[in-house]
Every structure is written in C-alpha cells, then in structure tokens.
Design an enzyme around this catalytic site. Structure first.
Site, PDB file in Angstrom:
ATOM      1  N   CYS A   1     -25.677 -25.587 -11.235  1.00 49.69           N
ATOM      2  CA  CYS A   1     -25.235 -26.877 -10.720  1.00 49.69           C
ATOM      3  C   CYS A   1     -24.104 -27.401 -11.592  1.00 49.69           C
ATOM      4  O   CYS A   1     -24.170 -27.362 -12.827  1.00 49.69           O
ATOM      5  CB  CYS A   1     -26.402 -27.862 -10.689  1.00 49.69           C
ATOM      6  SG  CYS A   1     -25.958 -29.520 -10.165  1.00 49.69           S
TER       7      CYS A   1
ATOM      8  N   CYS B   1     -12.085 -34.979  -4.119  1.00 52.37           N
ATOM      9  CA  CYS B   1     -12.066 -33.570  -3.745  1.00 52.37           C
ATOM     10  C   CYS B   1     -10.648 -33.064  -3.958  1.00 52.37           C
ATOM     11  O   CYS B   1      -9.716 -33.521  -3.305  1.00 52.37           O
ATOM     12  CB  CYS B   1     -12.499 -33.391  -2.290  1.00 52.37           C
ATOM     13  SG  CYS B   1     -12.522 -31.682  -1.745  1.00 52.37           S
TER      14      CYS B   1
ATOM     15  N   GLY C   1       2.423  11.112 -14.923  1.00 50.65           N
ATOM     16  CA  GLY C   1       3.497  11.856 -14.275  1.00 50.65           C
ATOM     17  C   GLY C   1       4.356  10.920 -13.454  1.00 50.65           C
ATOM     18  O   GLY C   1       4.095   9.722 -13.346  1.00 50.65           O
TER      19      GLY C   1
ATOM     20  N   PHE D   1       8.692   8.202  -5.902  1.00 54.82           N
ATOM     21  CA  PHE D   1       8.639   6.766  -5.654  1.00 54.82           C
ATOM     22  C   PHE D   1       8.125   5.959  -6.836  1.00 54.82           C
ATOM     23  O   PHE D   1       8.037   4.741  -6.737  1.00 54.82           O
ATOM     24  CB  PHE D   1       7.753   6.485  -4.439  1.00 54.82           C
ATOM     25  CG  PHE D   1       8.078   7.344  -3.260  1.00 54.82           C
ATOM     26  CD1 PHE D   1       9.327   7.293  -2.683  1.00 54.82           C
ATOM     27  CD2 PHE D   1       7.142   8.218  -2.741  1.00 54.82           C
ATOM     28  CE1 PHE D   1       9.641   8.089  -1.596  1.00 54.82           C
ATOM     29  CE2 PHE D   1       7.444   9.018  -1.659  1.00 54.82           C
ATOM     30  CZ  PHE D   1       8.702   8.959  -1.083  1.00 54.82           C
TER      31      PHE D   1
ATOM     32  N   ASP E   1       3.907  10.666   2.811  1.00 54.34           N
ATOM     33  CA  ASP E   1       4.124  11.580   1.682  1.00 54.34           C
ATOM     34  C   ASP E   1       2.863  12.408   1.452  1.00 54.34           C
ATOM     35  O   ASP E   1       2.370  12.515   0.333  1.00 54.34           O
ATOM     36  CB  ASP E   1       4.505  10.799   0.427  1.00 54.34           C
ATOM     37  CG  ASP E   1       5.064  11.712  -0.665  1.00 54.34           C
ATOM     38  OD1 ASP E   1       5.555  12.805  -0.325  1.00 54.34           O
ATOM     39  OD2 ASP E   1       4.995  11.338  -1.850  1.00 54.34           O
TER      40      ASP E   1
END
EC number: 2.7.11.1
Length: 648
Positions: free
Chosen positions: A152, A184, A356, A360, A468
C-alpha cells in the site's frame, strides 16, 4: 442600557467597535459586548449586518468545493494571506488565479492581482480558480487483486485486495481510502511541460514546440523530481471525505456494493505535484530568448497541451454554485507510446567482448540483467524518417515470441541505434558446418531444418521478412535448439536517399535470390526470397559445403546467379539424404520465385519426412541385469542376501 444602545448604533452604522465600548465602566461584560456582532438586528436602512465587515477577515472559495476564512493584517498582500491555505491543499499561487465575487452582478467576478493589498478587501468574498494552462486530471480508481507482491502506498503494508488508480498507479487498501492524495498526476502532460520549457506562442495562441529526438526526450524526463514514497505520490497529501451524495451524478462505472466505499466518486480535480510545477515554471522563466519554431497545432490545445483524442476544452467557470456534471466527467488518460518501455539506457548496458561484424552492424556480448547480445547497427546520424521507421519496426519485433526466434529484449538510440537480444551460448550453424565441421546425424540435420522452417513460418505469419536469411544467423542454443536472429530491420538493411528508402542488394550474395540480385522491382524482397535463402541453408545442411565453391570471383557469382546461369549443384547432396529432402531443396532454390513453396508447405513436408524415418523404439519392459556389460562379475549370492539391492 444607554451604553448598550449607543454601542449597537455605532456597530449598525458600519464604523466597527470603538475603544470606549470596551474600556467604559459599564456593567456590561466584554463577553456580552463581543456577541453583539453576531446578532441579527436590522439597522436603520433595513439591511443585515455582515459579520466579516466587523473583523479583519476575508472569505475565500477554493477549488474542489472548499472554502476558508483568512485573517488580514495591515501590509499583507493577497499572496501572503492565501499562501498557507493553498499550501496545505497542495496548490501554488502560480497555478491559480484569484477573483472578487461581484454580488451586485450575479455570476460575475473580477480578477485580482496577487500583490493586491488584502486590507482593501476586508469583508469581500474571493474565489480561487486554476489557470487554464495547468494540467488537471482526476483519479480513475478500480478494484484490483494484486497477484504479484505489492504494498500500500499509504500504510506501506502488504496489499492483496485493494484499489488502484489506472491513471497514476496509486494503490491502497480500502481502509486507507480517506488518506489518498486528491491530486492525480497526469504524466503525459507533465512530460510536455518539462519537454518544452522554451515554447513560444505562435499563431492563434498555440505554443510552437520544437521537434525532439528520443534522446532529448529521455534527458528531459530525467529532470522529474522523485516522489517521497510512491513514484506518483504528492508531498501535499490531505484527507478528504469518502462520501458523496447520489445526486451528484453517476459515473460510467459498474455499481459497487453499498457496504464498501465507492472510491471512484472521490475523484478530485486538482493540479499535479506543486514541486514539479514550481520547477517547470522556474525553468520556463530562466530560459530567455523566445524563438519562433515550427509546430503542427492540430494536436494541441489552446494552452499547448497534447490532446490526441479529445478536442480542446472550453474555458472553465468554477463558480461555487456551478453544476457538477463537468467535475464528475471522466477524463481520458493520456496514452504513452508502448515502445517507450522497450528503450534501454545505454548506461545500463555493459559491453564486453566483440563477437563479430556483418553487413548491417557489429555484435557484442554485453551485460543487462544477465548476458545479452548487443548489435550496434551501421546507421550514422539517422534522419527523422529513418528514426521513425526504425521505431515502427521495433514495435513489430517486440511482439515476436517463439521458441525458434531470438528473444527481442529492447533497443537503444543514444549515440547509435542498437538492438538488444538474448544471448546464445552455442555457435552459429555456419560455424558448426564450415569451421568446426561438426558431424551431425541425418535425423539431426532434418530436425535443424524443421526448426528453422518453423521459426521462419512464424515470422512470415507476423508479416516479417527476414531479408538476410543465412547460416550465420541461425544459432544452435543449448544443444540442437534453433534460434533465428537478425530478422526484420528493413530500415537498416536498405539504403536511404534523403528521406526516401531505396532498396539495394545488400547482405551475403551466396544466399541472395536471383530477383534480389537483379533488383528489377522496387521491392524485390518477399516471402519467396526468404524461401530461396532457406534453400541454400538446406543445401549447406545436406552437403556440408557452401554453394558455388568452384567460383572464386564474387562479381561472377552475382552475374551468373542473377542471369540464371548458375544454381546450386544438387549432385553434391549426401547419399543418405532422403529423396523428399532432395526434392524440397530443388523446389526452394528454383529461379522463378512463383514456383517456390511457402513455409507452411515446407514445414508440413519436413514433418511428414520426420514421421516416415525409421525409429528404434525403446522397450517399455523393466530393465534386465542381463544387459549389463559384465554380468559374470555380479555375485549371485550377494544379490539374494543383501537387503539393500533389489532382486529382479
């Protein structure tokens, strides 16, 4: 009695108490004299006496149907008089406006300056309203059972059954409902206020807002001060009544039991945390030079707050006797882009070893709540169009969940675009076949082909084209579990000319379909082009070699495959390769893409092939000691006499 009549005549004429009334030698006690100001006796002109005229007080009507009476001392301004009353309610004078009610003109009021001398307003009635540009929101409570560990936000105790605000996330017990802050916090509006502290007013009174990248948005949001207990809590919490009359109007919620308080009816219309508003106003005042920046005012209200789904509200009139329909109206909460939650801070990820690099991007092993793979994409200074296209693709990738697909965990945008996925301890299929030369059994090769087809079938069902597909992007995780990675991301795998995406043959040429090499269509990538690449992977599985190994010239391979002069040599397939698999490889690498099968058909063919393979079924009978390697070494006497060993 003469003294009493003289004193009363003085009061009724509006001159206040005189010192002679209290200091005289009359037999009337001071207590009786003080009560004269509250007697309802008409003066000579027939008007009733206003008690506030006889004392240094001002009656003030506050927002949310609250009111107070403040004492006034000489030299005090309205700001000084009302500061305490506003502070205890979590309000700031900078967020409010004060008005004087004009009783001679019913329903009208005159705005006052906060520096007005309060002594000149003694006996008047004032009203405090919110400014139009202050973001207002109401609680949207709903009953909730917390299946995960929760506490709570008021009493900090364990919470199982309680209530939660669907707008700000505040959660509490039923018996703690009277202590819930009435404010709020609408974080979508707070973010707008903090994102655009330097906004200027453009045409039509609409602030011109600058365009921001995600990096600047993230830095702006980081300036939000943390809460004391709850991340959405406010420091100025105060108790309020948990009851509401039924005549106030009904909300669009289901009727709850009368034995429990309807906490949704306790919605209060108050501004956000005063400290956040104070910091935002301070940063707005410190930023000096206004500049006219371009912005689209279609999605903005007259005060500059983003309202994508609701029209700009009319100016609010908050008279004490106004109707309550507008106050009980449920405000739609601002929706945050869900991809926001998938963005990872670059400072949270630790890069270790470089695994590696490819066409891309470069792959690193990193740490982010465990081992992850981080692929930094080769996109330098992305344009807004590229950035938006990248985010759109991320929104698709984050919905992929499959056993044969690498788990997408998030993305990064700071400095470079990057994708974060799960880490596979195993090696890629390319490394197994062509570097380590792992010897797989035929049923293992067929199972790898089946899992790969299963993962690709899932991607195509999600309308994701891999673009790919090759053995380098197929990983064997924890044994022979196939994981397909580096799928999608057409934004990164395409060339951009200005703001236009231009397709070009990128990737590994050995796995490229002939139509992709030719680039005769605007978008040659399709499901069939992925099928061709998958056929080359099948060729690798069933031969252990790469295609066109006899051609050393890269340009020659591109020319011959693109023109249809070269195709994989199917005579090199293993002799024990099933005929159904040979036919499948031949179908997948056909030169005409319309003649290639799709992955649902491919997966069905491989599953039928697996079921047709001969299997050695293990006996379901009990194990026998005669199958032991050295049965002659077992002492039969020991078996019959030892109580610890079972007798078969």
């Amino acid at each position: 009695m003469e003294h009493i009549q003289g004193a009363w005549k003085t009061i009724s004429n509006g001159f206040g108490f005189k010192d002679t009334v209290f200091d005289g030698t009359s037999c009337i006690s001071p207590t009786i004299v003080q009560q004269f100001g509250y007697q309802r006796r008409a003066s000579d002109d027939g008007k009733l006496t206003d008690p506030s005229k006889t004392s240094n007080t001002i009656r003030v009507f506050l927002p949310n149907k609250q009111r107070t009476v403040v004492n006034v001392r000489n030299g005090m301004s309205l700001h000084d008089c009302l500061m305490k009353a506003l502070k205890v309610r979590g309000l700031q004078p900078e967020c409010c406006a004060v008005f004087r009610l004009l009783h001679e003109h019913k329903g009208k009021k005159a705005r006052l300056d906060w520096n007005t001398d309060a002594a000149s307003l003694i006996g008047e009635e004032l009203q405090v309203d919110f400014l139009d540009h202050v973001p207002l929101t109401t609680h949207n409570f709903a009953r909730k059972t917390f299946l995960k560990l929760a506490f709570c936000d008021i009493c900090q105790k364990f919470l199982l059954n309680g209530f939660r605000c669907q707008t700000c996330g505040y959660k509490f017990h039923e018996h703690c409902s009277t202590k819930v802050p009435t404010m709020c916090v609408d974080w979508s509006n707070i973010r707008q206020l903090l994102l655009f502290p330097n906004s200027t007013v453009g045409d039509g009174g609409v602030p011109a807002l600058p365009s921001l990248t995600m990096r600047r948005m993230r830095e702006s949001v980081s300036r939000i001060p943390p809460g004391s207990q709850h991340r959405y809590s406010t420091p100025h919490a105060f108790t309020f009544s948990a009851s509401s009359p039924s005549s106030e109007g009904s909300l669009s919620q289901r009727q709850r039991s009368t034995s429990t308080p309807n906490v949704h009816m306790v919605s209060a219309t108050l501004p956000v945390d005063s400290r956040m508003i104070e910091d935002a106003i301070r940063s707005h005042s410190e930023s000096g030079s206004p500049s006219a920046l371009s912005s689209s005012p279609n999605n903005l209200s007259p005060t500059g707050w983003s309202q994508p789904k609701t029209p700009a509200p009319a100016q609010r009139e908050r008279a004490p006797g106004s109707s309550t329909q507008e106050k009980n109206k449920i405000r739609p909460r601002g929706q945050r882009d869900s991809s926001y939650y998938w963005e990872i801070e670059a400072s949270e990820v630790m890069l270790s070893t470089r695994i590696g690099s490819g066409s891309f991007g470069t792959v690193y092993k990193g740490k982010w709540h465990g081992d992850v793979a981080v692929k930094i994409l080769k996109v330098v200074d992305p344009t807004p169009e590229q950035f938006q296209a990248f985010r759109n693709e991320v929104a698709v990738l984050r919905k992929t969940r499959h056993v044969n697909i690498l788990l997408f965990m998030g993305y990064m945008t700071k400095d470079n675009l990057a994708i974060v996925t799960q880490w596979c301890e195993g090696s890629s299929l390319y490394k197994h076949l062509h570097v380590q030369e792992t010897k797989f059994q035929m049923f293992q090769l067929i199972d790898i082909a089946r899992q790969t087809a299963q993962g690709m079938d899932y991607l195509h069902a999600k309308n994701i084209i891999h673009r790919d597909m090759k053995s380098n992007n197929i990983f064997l995780h924890e044994g022979l579990t196939v994981k397909i990675g580096d799928f999608g991301l057409a934004t990164v795998k395409s060339r951009w000319s200005g703001s236009q995406q231009v397709e070009q043959p990128t990737g590994s040429i050995l796995w490229m379909a002939p139509e992709v090499i030719r680039m005769q269509d605007n978008n040659p990538f399709s499901f069939q082009s992925d099928v061709y690449s998958y056929g080359i992977v099948l060729y690798e599985l069933m031969t252990g070699e790469l295609p066109y190994s006899h051609i050393n010239n890269r340009d020659q391979i591109i020319f011959m495959v693109g023109r249809g002069y070269a195709s994989p040599d199917l005579s090199k397939l293993y002799k024990n390769c099933p005929k159904a698999m040979k036919r499948l490889v031949a179908d997948c690498v056909k030169k005409v893409k319309e003649e290639r099968p799709l992955f649902p058909q491919i997966l069905s063919s491989i599953e039928l092939l697996q079921h047709s393979l001969p299997k050695i079924n293990r006996s379901a009978s009990e194990p026998s000691l005669h199958r032991a390697a050295h049965t002659e070494d077992i002492n039969a006497c020991t078996l019959t006499t030892s109580p610890r060993l079972p007798v078969f």
